[in-house]
Motif scaffolding. Structure first.
Motif, short mmCIF file in Angstrom:
data_model
loop_
_atom_site.label_atom_id
_atom_site.label_comp_id
_atom_site.label_asym_id
_atom_site.label_seq_id
_atom_site.Cartn_x
_atom_site.Cartn_y
_atom_site.Cartn_z
N GLN A 95 0.82 -1.21 0.00
CA GLN A 95 0.00 0.00 0.00
C GLN A 95 0.86 1.26 0.00
O GLN A 95 0.57 2.23 -0.70
CB GLN A 95 -0.91 0.01 1.24
N LEU A 96 1.93 1.26 0.80
CA LEU A 96 2.75 2.46 0.96
C LEU A 96 3.90 2.52 -0.04
O LEU A 96 4.40 3.60 -0.33
CB LEU A 96 3.27 2.55 2.39
N GLY A 97 4.36 1.37 -0.52
CA GLY A 97 5.39 1.33 -1.54
C GLY A 97 6.71 1.98 -1.19
O GLY A 97 7.29 2.66 -2.05
N PRO A 98 7.25 1.79 0.02
CA PRO A 98 8.54 2.41 0.35
C PRO A 98 9.69 1.67 -0.31
O PRO A 98 9.54 0.52 -0.76
CB PRO A 98 8.61 2.25 1.87
N LYS A 99 10.86 2.31 -0.37
CA LYS A 99 12.06 1.64 -0.85
C LYS A 99 12.67 0.77 0.25
O LYS A 99 13.32 -0.23 -0.04
CB LYS A 99 13.08 2.67 -1.33
N ILE A 100 12.48 1.17 1.51
CA ILE A 100 13.10 0.45 2.63
C ILE A 100 12.04 0.16 3.68
O ILE A 100 11.28 1.06 4.08
CB ILE A 100 14.24 1.28 3.26
N GLN A 106 12.47 -2.45 -3.62
CA GLN A 106 12.14 -2.50 -2.19
C GLN A 106 12.98 -3.54 -1.46
O GLN A 106 13.19 -4.65 -1.95
CB GLN A 106 10.65 -2.83 -2.03
N GLN A 107 13.48 -3.18 -0.28
CA GLN A 107 14.25 -4.11 0.51
C GLN A 107 13.87 -3.98 1.98
O GLN A 107 13.31 -2.97 2.41
CB GLN A 107 15.76 -3.87 0.35
N VAL A 108 14.16 -5.05 2.73
CA VAL A 108 13.93 -5.06 4.18
C VAL A 108 15.27 -4.95 4.87
O VAL A 108 16.21 -5.71 4.57
CB VAL A 108 13.21 -6.34 4.62
N SER A 109 15.41 -4.00 5.79
CA SER A 109 16.64 -3.82 6.56
C SER A 109 16.34 -4.13 8.02
O SER A 109 15.37 -3.57 8.57
CB SER A 109 17.18 -2.40 6.41
N LEU A 110 17.14 -4.96 8.62
CA LEU A 110 16.96 -5.30 10.03
C LEU A 110 17.88 -4.45 10.88
O LEU A 110 19.10 -4.53 10.76
CB LEU A 110 17.24 -6.78 10.27
N LEU A 162 7.33 -11.82 1.25
CA LEU A 162 8.06 -10.94 0.33
C LEU A 162 9.13 -11.68 -0.46
O LEU A 162 9.86 -11.06 -1.25
CB LEU A 162 8.70 -9.79 1.11
N GLY A 163 9.28 -12.99 -0.22
CA GLY A 163 10.28 -13.76 -0.94
C GLY A 163 11.70 -13.51 -0.48
O GLY A 163 12.64 -13.62 -1.28
N ILE A 164 11.90 -13.19 0.80
CA ILE A 164 13.22 -12.89 1.35
C ILE A 164 13.63 -14.02 2.29
O ILE A 164 12.84 -14.46 3.13
CB ILE A 164 13.21 -11.55 2.11
N ARG A 165 14.89 -14.48 2.17
CA ARG A 165 15.34 -15.61 2.97
C ARG A 165 16.18 -15.19 4.17
O ARG A 165 16.15 -15.83 5.22
CB ARG A 165 16.16 -16.57 2.10
N SER A 166 16.98 -14.17 4.02
CA SER A 166 17.87 -13.77 5.12
C SER A 166 18.04 -12.26 5.11
O SER A 166 17.73 -11.59 4.12
CB SER A 166 19.24 -14.45 5.00
N LEU A 167 18.54 -11.74 6.23
CA LEU A 167 18.71 -10.31 6.38
C LEU A 167 20.14 -10.00 6.82
O LEU A 167 20.76 -10.79 7.53
CB LEU A 167 17.75 -9.76 7.45
N THR A 168 20.62 -8.85 6.41
CA THR A 168 21.90 -8.36 6.90
C THR A 168 21.63 -7.37 8.02
O THR A 168 20.86 -6.42 7.83
CB THR A 168 22.69 -7.66 5.78
N PRO A 169 22.21 -7.58 9.21
CA PRO A 169 21.91 -6.69 10.34
C PRO A 169 22.67 -5.38 10.26
O PRO A 169 23.76 -5.30 9.71
CB PRO A 169 22.38 -7.51 11.54
N HIS A 170 22.06 -4.35 10.82
CA HIS A 170 22.70 -3.03 10.90
C HIS A 170 22.50 -2.48 12.31
O HIS A 170 21.45 -2.69 12.93
CB HIS A 170 22.08 -2.05 9.90
N ASP A 171 23.50 -1.78 12.80
CA ASP A 171 23.34 -1.08 14.08
C ASP A 171 22.54 0.20 13.89
O ASP A 171 21.83 0.64 14.80
CB ASP A 171 24.70 -0.77 14.69
N ARG A 172 22.68 0.79 12.74
CA ARG A 172 21.89 1.95 12.36
C ARG A 172 21.90 2.04 10.84
O ARG A 172 22.71 1.39 10.18
CB ARG A 172 22.44 3.24 12.98
N LEU A 173 21.01 2.85 10.31
CA LEU A 173 20.89 2.96 8.86
C LEU A 173 20.94 4.42 8.46
O LEU A 173 20.21 5.24 9.01
CB LEU A 173 19.57 2.33 8.40
#
Length: 237
Positions: free
Chosen positions: A144-149, A228-232, A206-217
């Motif tokens: 619905q919102l269509g963000p990049k992240i 579009q991507q998912v950031s943890l 969303l068809g995503i298997r794994s995530l790369t962790p971040h302390d901040r973005l």
């Protein structure tokens, strides 16, 4: 603009000149230059000392130290629970980047709410915990919102880490002989990925298997991904 996860629904959004907090879990450090505090519960006040930062927990449009904030109420008190005042969602513009914080949303957004929130480059999405969006609804809201992240929040459970050694292709024989006298190059750094079991159903949507962790973005108008991507973000300790 930097995004730091504080755990739960808490975030720090830091711009060049000022920052704001959403649902702070501890009193902001004075060095954070916090100008505003957003609360995801309608009419709530922070449980911690936020100094002279402006507290926002009701619908409206605000500007605080150059930060533009649009606040909407996402639910109303129910007949069965008159003490429940409902939730808040926000779209914030800092340094040319739009960030949408959906609070404790547990249903799909209405057409009116999507229009009120407006466009956002980053969505802070409640998924993977109790009283958050079900995986299919979370994927629907992301569409619905269509963000990049997309940054998940309010998720629960342990973070499972996995280290994958980077593989470098061996040089061809001629190249190896020609470069025999050259200094050795440092091997590529291993790649760390993480898995949060409570997020798996949403990631499968969303068809995503794994995530790369971040302390901040760090996000700018020009460094956003093409798709579009998912950031943890790992909660700040």
């Amino acid at each position: 603009m930097d995004i730091t996860y504080l755990g739960g629904s808490g975030f720090q959004l830091r711009g060049r000149d000022a920052s704001l907090f959403v649902d702070p879990t501890a009193s902001p450090d004075r060095r954070a230059n916090a100008r505003a505090v957003l609360m995801s519960g309608y009419g709530l006040e922070p449980a911690v000392d936020v100094g002279d930062a402006r507290v926002i927990s009701r619908p409206g449009e605000y500007e605080v130290s150059g930060i533009l904030i649009r606040a909407i109420r996402t639910s109303r008190a129910s007949a069965d629970d008159a003490s429940h005042q409902g939730g808040m969602a926000y779209t914030v513009s800092i340094d040319g980047v739009g960030i949408c914080h959906l609070g404790h949303l547990s249903r799909a957004l209405t057409t009116a709410e999507i229009s009120e929130l407006g466009e956002a480059d980053v969505v802070l999405l409640p998924v993977g915990g109790e009283e958050t969006l079900a995986p299919n609804l979370a994927a629907q809201v992301a569409t619905q919102l269509g963000p990049k992240i997309i940054i998940p929040m309010l998720w629960q459970g342990e973070v499972e880490r996995s280290i994958t050694e980077a593989v470098t292709a061996a040089p061809a024989q001629d190249e190896a002989e020609d470069g025999a006298g050259d200094a050795e190059e440092a091997p590529p750094a291993p790649v760390e990925t993480v898995n949060v079991p409570s997020l798996e159903p949403f990631l499968r949507e969303l068809g995503i298997r794994s995530l790369t962790p971040h302390d901040r973005l760090s996000v700018t108008p020009t460094n956003q991904p093409p798709t579009q991507q998912v950031s943890l973000l790992l909660p700040r300790s």
